[in-house]
Design a protein around this motif. Sequence first.
Motif, mmCIF file in Angstrom:
data_model
loop_
_atom_site.group_PDB
_atom_site.id
_atom_site.type_symbol
_atom_site.label_atom_id
_atom_site.label_comp_id
_atom_site.label_asym_id
_atom_site.label_seq_id
_atom_site.Cartn_x
_atom_site.Cartn_y
_atom_site.Cartn_z
ATOM 1 N N VAL A 85 -2.384 -7.918 -4.043
ATOM 2 C CA VAL A 85 -0.491 -7.778 -4.526
ATOM 3 C C VAL A 85 -0.930 -6.624 -4.601
ATOM 4 O O VAL A 85 0.382 -6.165 -3.747
ATOM 5 C CB VAL A 85 0.130 -8.772 -5.191
ATOM 6 C CG1 VAL A 85 1.403 -8.701 -5.507
ATOM 7 C CG2 VAL A 85 0.018 -10.275 -4.772
ATOM 8 N N LEU A 86 -0.601 -5.587 -5.885
ATOM 9 C CA LEU A 86 -0.389 -4.539 -6.222
ATOM 10 C C LEU A 86 -1.280 -2.986 -4.571
ATOM 11 O O LEU A 86 -0.289 -2.012 -4.410
ATOM 12 C CB LEU A 86 -1.233 -3.898 -7.468
ATOM 13 C CG LEU A 86 -1.261 -2.422 -7.590
ATOM 14 C CD1 LEU A 86 0.041 -2.235 -7.713
ATOM 15 C CD2 LEU A 86 -1.678 -1.957 -8.951
ATOM 16 N N ALA A 87 -1.848 -3.330 -4.103
ATOM 17 C CA ALA A 87 -2.736 -2.950 -2.788
ATOM 18 C C ALA A 87 -1.215 -3.036 -1.854
ATOM 19 O O ALA A 87 -1.012 -1.963 -1.420
ATOM 20 C CB ALA A 87 -4.155 -2.963 -2.433
ATOM 21 N N LYS A 88 -1.276 -3.919 -1.939
ATOM 22 C CA LYS A 88 0.076 -4.417 -0.722
ATOM 23 C C LYS A 88 1.754 -3.848 -1.102
ATOM 24 O O LYS A 88 2.120 -3.226 -0.148
ATOM 25 C CB LYS A 88 0.434 -5.444 -0.812
ATOM 26 C CG LYS A 88 1.494 -5.462 0.351
ATOM 27 C CD LYS A 88 1.254 -7.557 0.967
ATOM 28 C CE LYS A 88 2.031 -7.909 2.539
ATOM 29 N NZ LYS A 88 2.166 -7.030 3.197
ATOM 30 N N LEU A 89 1.323 -3.643 -2.432
ATOM 31 C CA LEU A 89 3.066 -2.765 -2.718
ATOM 32 C C LEU A 89 2.879 -1.619 -2.523
ATOM 33 O O LEU A 89 3.878 -1.443 -2.250
ATOM 34 C CB LEU A 89 2.921 -3.585 -4.016
ATOM 35 C CG LEU A 89 4.343 -3.207 -4.801
ATOM 36 C CD1 LEU A 89 5.992 -2.940 -4.485
ATOM 37 C CD2 LEU A 89 4.325 -2.873 -6.506
ATOM 38 N N SER A 105 -0.956 -10.818 6.778
ATOM 39 C CA SER A 105 0.221 -11.526 6.711
ATOM 40 C C SER A 105 1.401 -11.229 7.450
ATOM 41 O O SER A 105 1.772 -12.576 7.476
ATOM 42 C CB SER A 105 0.274 -11.483 5.050
ATOM 43 O OG SER A 105 1.014 -10.116 4.366
ATOM 44 N N GLY A 106 1.199 -10.322 7.724
ATOM 45 C CA GLY A 106 2.503 -9.744 8.616
ATOM 46 C C GLY A 106 3.882 -10.183 8.233
ATOM 47 O O GLY A 106 5.156 -9.313 8.170
#
Length: 142
Positions: A39-43, A128-129
């Motif tokens: 989640v942190l990487a995506k953020l 996830s898109g």
Amino acid sequence: MLKRKIIDNNSKTGMMVGYIHHSGDVTAIEPGWNMTPVVLAKLLKDLYPNKQDAIQLVDSAVLVPVFRKEDYQYVDGFGGVLESNINFYEENQRDHVGHLFLFMKGAWQYSNNGVDWDPISEVFIDGSGFQFSEVRQAVEAA
């Protein structure tokens, strides 16, 4: 013969996020939010994609920092945060931290051993898109 200690930083939940100064030193924080490295990487990728954004993030209260250090000696000194058999910067070690994110080479990089750094886009594949448009979404996704 001295046996090397087996270290599994992947099982540690602590993370740190940083950027490199023009001098080569690293400023980094430990976020207070309870989120996974995925989640942190995506953020970081979605909301803070360039160096100016990285500096603004680390220097702000957005990630609710619980620890901050402004003078890690280069990437090696920041890598010393992680427990290692070859740590030349043991004074920097934080036993509960197992994941480092650092903005360098024009992109967010990730390390779970303090030595090898890979772009987060290669380590954390996001199929996830969905794109975060605010930090709250990342906190709620964790």
